[in-house]
Scaffold this motif. Structure first.
Motif, PDB file in Angstrom:
ATOM      1  N   LEU A 123       0.808  -1.152  -0.018  1.00 54.57           N
ATOM      2  CA  LEU A 123       0.136   0.045  -0.110  1.00 54.57           C
ATOM      3  C   LEU A 123       0.954   1.158   0.082  1.00 54.57           C
ATOM      4  O   LEU A 123       0.621   2.083  -0.735  1.00 54.57           O
ATOM      5  N   TYR A 124       1.957   1.320   0.757  1.00 58.70           N
ATOM      6  CA  TYR A 124       2.758   2.346   0.819  1.00 58.70           C
ATOM      7  C   TYR A 124       3.311   2.677  -0.690  1.00 58.70           C
ATOM      8  O   TYR A 124       3.455   3.607  -1.019  1.00 58.70           O
ATOM      9  N   ALA A 125       3.967   1.556  -0.989  1.00 62.96           N
ATOM     10  CA  ALA A 125       4.386   1.628  -2.630  1.00 62.96           C
ATOM     11  C   ALA A 125       3.507   2.094  -3.580  1.00 62.96           C
ATOM     12  O   ALA A 125       3.840   3.071  -4.366  1.00 62.96           O
ATOM     13  N   MET A 126       2.310   1.927  -3.473  1.00 62.35           N
ATOM     14  CA  MET A 126       1.051   2.290  -4.625  1.00 62.35           C
ATOM     15  C   MET A 126       0.935   3.516  -4.180  1.00 62.35           C
ATOM     16  O   MET A 126       0.625   4.446  -5.291  1.00 62.35           O
ATOM     17  N   ARG A 127       0.870   4.173  -2.971  1.00 61.74           N
ATOM     18  CA  ARG A 127       0.366   5.519  -2.607  1.00 61.74           C
ATOM     19  C   ARG A 127       1.590   6.523  -3.000  1.00 61.74           C
ATOM     20  O   ARG A 127       1.313   7.746  -3.250  1.00 61.74           O
ATOM     21  N   ASN A 128       2.886   6.053  -3.110  1.00 60.13           N
ATOM     22  CA  ASN A 128       4.229   6.877  -3.245  1.00 60.13           C
ATOM     23  C   ASN A 128       4.581   6.472  -4.592  1.00 60.13           C
ATOM     24  O   ASN A 128       5.786   6.917  -4.816  1.00 60.13           O
ATOM     25  N   GLY A 129       4.014   6.379  -5.659  1.00 58.09           N
ATOM     26  CA  GLY A 129       4.358   5.993  -7.116  1.00 58.09           C
ATOM     27  C   GLY A 129       5.359   5.085  -7.149  1.00 58.09           C
ATOM     28  O   GLY A 129       6.123   5.297  -8.177  1.00 58.09           O
ATOM     29  N   MET A 130       5.406   4.105  -6.382  1.00 57.25           N
ATOM     30  CA  MET A 130       6.401   3.000  -6.628  1.00 57.25           C
ATOM     31  C   MET A 130       6.055   1.767  -7.367  1.00 57.25           C
ATOM     32  O   MET A 130       7.021   1.001  -7.584  1.00 57.25           O
ATOM     33  N   VAL A 131       4.768   1.738  -7.723  1.00 53.17           N
ATOM     34  CA  VAL A 131       4.280   0.644  -8.500  1.00 53.17           C
ATOM     35  C   VAL A 131       3.772   1.247  -9.943  1.00 53.17           C
ATOM     36  O   VAL A 131       3.142   2.453  -9.966  1.00 53.17           O
ATOM     37  N   ARG A 132       4.667   1.125 -10.790  1.00 54.49           N
ATOM     38  CA  ARG A 132       4.442   1.746 -12.105  1.00 54.49           C
ATOM     39  C   ARG A 132       3.103   1.156 -12.840  1.00 54.49           C
ATOM     40  O   ARG A 132       2.522   0.350 -12.371  1.00 54.49           O
ATOM     41  N   SER A 169       5.204  -2.768 -12.496  1.00 52.28           N
ATOM     42  CA  SER A 169       6.551  -3.339 -12.058  1.00 52.28           C
ATOM     43  C   SER A 169       6.727  -2.237 -10.897  1.00 52.28           C
ATOM     44  O   SER A 169       6.041  -1.440 -10.642  1.00 52.28           O
ATOM     45  N   ILE A 170       7.833  -2.585 -10.173  1.00 54.39           N
ATOM     46  CA  ILE A 170       7.966  -1.892  -8.761  1.00 54.39           C
ATOM     47  C   ILE A 170       9.342  -1.137  -8.994  1.00 54.39           C
ATOM     48  O   ILE A 170      10.186  -1.800  -9.410  1.00 54.39           O
ATOM     49  N   ASP A 171       9.332   0.127  -8.261  1.00 56.97           N
ATOM     50  CA  ASP A 171      10.525   0.785  -8.444  1.00 56.97           C
ATOM     51  C   ASP A 171      11.416   0.389  -7.076  1.00 56.97           C
ATOM     52  O   ASP A 171      11.361   1.018  -5.974  1.00 56.97           O
ATOM     53  N   VAL A 172      11.993  -0.665  -7.376  1.00 55.53           N
ATOM     54  CA  VAL A 172      12.727  -1.253  -6.102  1.00 55.53           C
ATOM     55  C   VAL A 172      13.626  -0.315  -5.379  1.00 55.53           C
ATOM     56  O   VAL A 172      13.707  -0.426  -4.378  1.00 55.53           O
ATOM     57  N   GLU A 173      14.346   0.407  -6.389  1.00 56.40           N
ATOM     58  CA  GLU A 173      15.459   1.290  -5.347  1.00 56.40           C
ATOM     59  C   GLU A 173      14.712   2.086  -4.645  1.00 56.40           C
ATOM     60  O   GLU A 173      15.218   2.648  -3.361  1.00 56.40           O
ATOM     61  N   ALA A 174      13.709   2.812  -5.220  1.00 57.23           N
ATOM     62  CA  ALA A 174      13.068   3.736  -4.226  1.00 57.23           C
ATOM     63  C   ALA A 174      12.221   3.048  -3.056  1.00 57.23           C
ATOM     64  O   ALA A 174      12.461   3.644  -1.874  1.00 57.23           O
ATOM     65  N   LEU A 175      11.659   2.010  -3.187  1.00 57.07           N
ATOM     66  CA  LEU A 175      11.459   1.128  -2.312  1.00 57.07           C
ATOM     67  C   LEU A 175      12.275   0.753  -0.850  1.00 57.07           C
ATOM     68  O   LEU A 175      12.118   0.952   0.168  1.00 57.07           O
ATOM     69  N   GLU A 176      13.394   0.337  -1.746  1.00 60.07           N
ATOM     70  CA  GLU A 176      14.450   0.001  -0.690  1.00 60.07           C
ATOM     71  C   GLU A 176      15.012   1.154   0.088  1.00 60.07           C
ATOM     72  O   GLU A 176      15.295   0.946   1.239  1.00 60.07           O
ATOM     73  N   ARG A 177      15.038   2.288  -0.261  1.00 57.16           N
ATOM     74  CA  ARG A 177      15.371   3.520   0.225  1.00 57.16           C
ATOM     75  C   ARG A 177      14.448   3.728   1.556  1.00 57.16           C
ATOM     76  O   ARG A 177      15.384   4.107   2.444  1.00 57.16           O
ATOM     77  N   VAL A 178      13.183   3.537   1.217  1.00 55.72           N
ATOM     78  CA  VAL A 178      12.143   3.949   2.246  1.00 55.72           C
ATOM     79  C   VAL A 178      12.228   2.955   3.727  1.00 55.72           C
ATOM     80  O   VAL A 178      11.521   3.170   4.424  1.00 55.72           O
ATOM     81  N   LEU A 179      12.492   1.694   3.241  1.00 62.43           N
ATOM     82  CA  LEU A 179      12.088   0.381   3.789  1.00 62.43           C
ATOM     83  C   LEU A 179      12.263   0.600   5.168  1.00 62.43           C
ATOM     84  O   LEU A 179      11.607   0.283   6.182  1.00 62.43           O
ATOM     85  N   PRO A 180      13.724   1.135   5.573  1.00 66.22           N
ATOM     86  CA  PRO A 180      14.038   0.938   6.877  1.00 66.22           C
ATOM     87  C   PRO A 180      13.343   2.024   7.868  1.00 66.22           C
ATOM     88  O   PRO A 180      13.103   1.596   8.995  1.00 66.22           O
ATOM     89  N   GLY A 181      12.817   3.044   7.169  1.00 64.51           N
ATOM     90  CA  GLY A 181      12.206   4.145   8.007  1.00 64.51           C
ATOM     91  C   GLY A 181      10.590   3.868   8.029  1.00 64.51           C
ATOM     92  O   GLY A 181       9.759   4.567   8.838  1.00 64.51           O
ATOM     93  N   LEU A 182      10.057   2.881   7.485  1.00 66.80           N
ATOM     94  CA  LEU A 182       8.641   2.733   7.425  1.00 66.80           C
ATOM     95  C   LEU A 182       8.089   2.129   8.835  1.00 66.80           C
ATOM     96  O   LEU A 182       8.661   1.141   9.286  1.00 66.80           O
TER      97      LEU A 182
END
Ligand code: C5P
Length: 230
Positions: A43-52, A56-69
């Motif tokens: 849901l986070y990825a969808m809301r933040n434009g990381m699901v194209r 497909s998934i913007d893996v790099e962007a998702l990886e960057r935010v993961l630790p702070g989720l």
């Protein structure tokens, strides 16, 4: 009585969560729905434009935010199941939508996502007395869990259940779309490289297609006590 970890794995909509919740309540354990955690990240990825738009998934962007989720369960009313909170927001309802279901398996395939969520799950395990359901709980998250169940039922039976559940929640759904989603998630979950869905060698197989909820609970309690009271 020993404090144990119960791992319940199986295909999408096989009734794992109902079963895990029933057992946890009956024995006074905490129920943890690991799928909710994968759904919250999705849901986070969808809301933040990381699901194209092509899925497909913007893996790099998702990886960057993961630790702070912020992914956490909160019990709102004593005796009721916990709700999933994403960065402090109750997303329990939204994570169950068909849109999230449509994107969750590609997100759950990513090793970075699996590693981050597996670490959180193991943290819950340290406290013990949990019933956790998912796809890889008995194989990867808690390979030493004392009680492991692998649930199975046909894709059609599972789609019928999921369809009814969504209708009851007031969602507009089409049975064929639900069935297609289940078949697609099965395929991704079984064939992914990282922690694919499979029965642990020491898991007990349960085909619950023909069991009533009461029969199921009796079966689970008998297994639970044969292990925890031994
Ligand atoms: O259990 P539920 O259907 O809510 O899980 C949603 C999705 O999360 C599954 O289709 C699967 O792709 C993923 N999942 C997983 N490993 C788990 C739990 C869920 O890969 N332990």
């Amino acid at each position: 009585m020993k404090d144990i970890i119960v791992a319940i794995d199986g295909y999408s909509s096989s009734g794992k969560s109902t079963m895990a919740r029933q057992l946890a309540r009956a024995v006074g354990y905490t129920y943890i729905d690991s799928g909710a955690m994968y759904r919250a990240v999705t849901l986070y990825a969808m809301r933040n434009g990381m699901v194209r738009s092509d899925g497909s998934i913007d893996v790099e962007a998702l990886e960057r935010v993961l630790p702070g989720l912020g992914i956490e369960f909160r019990v709102l009313k004593p005796g009721e199941s916990a709700h999933m909170f994403l960065n402090g927001e109750d997303v329990e309802r939204e994570i169950r939508s068909l849109e999230v279901s449509a994107h969750v398996s590609p997100v759950a395939k990513l090793p970075q996502v699996r590693n981050a969520l597996t670490a959180i799950m193991r943290g819950y395990g340290r406290v013990g007395r949990i019933v956790m359901d998912g796809r890889d709980i008995g194989t990867t998250v808690f390979p030493d869990a004392e009680m492991k169940i692998f649930v199975n039922a046909s894709a059609q039976e599972r789609a019928r259940r999921r369809y009814r559940e969504l209708l009851d929640k007031g969602e507009q759904v089409d049975y064929d779309a639900v069935l297609a989603n289940i078949i697609e998630r099965d395929d991704i979950d079984v064939n992914r490289a990282e922690s694919p869905l499979r029965k642990a060698d020491d898991a007990i197989m349960l085909d619950n297609g023909s069991m009533t909820p009461d029969e199921q609970l009796r079966w689970l309690l008998a297994k639970f006590h044969s292990i925890a009271d031994a």
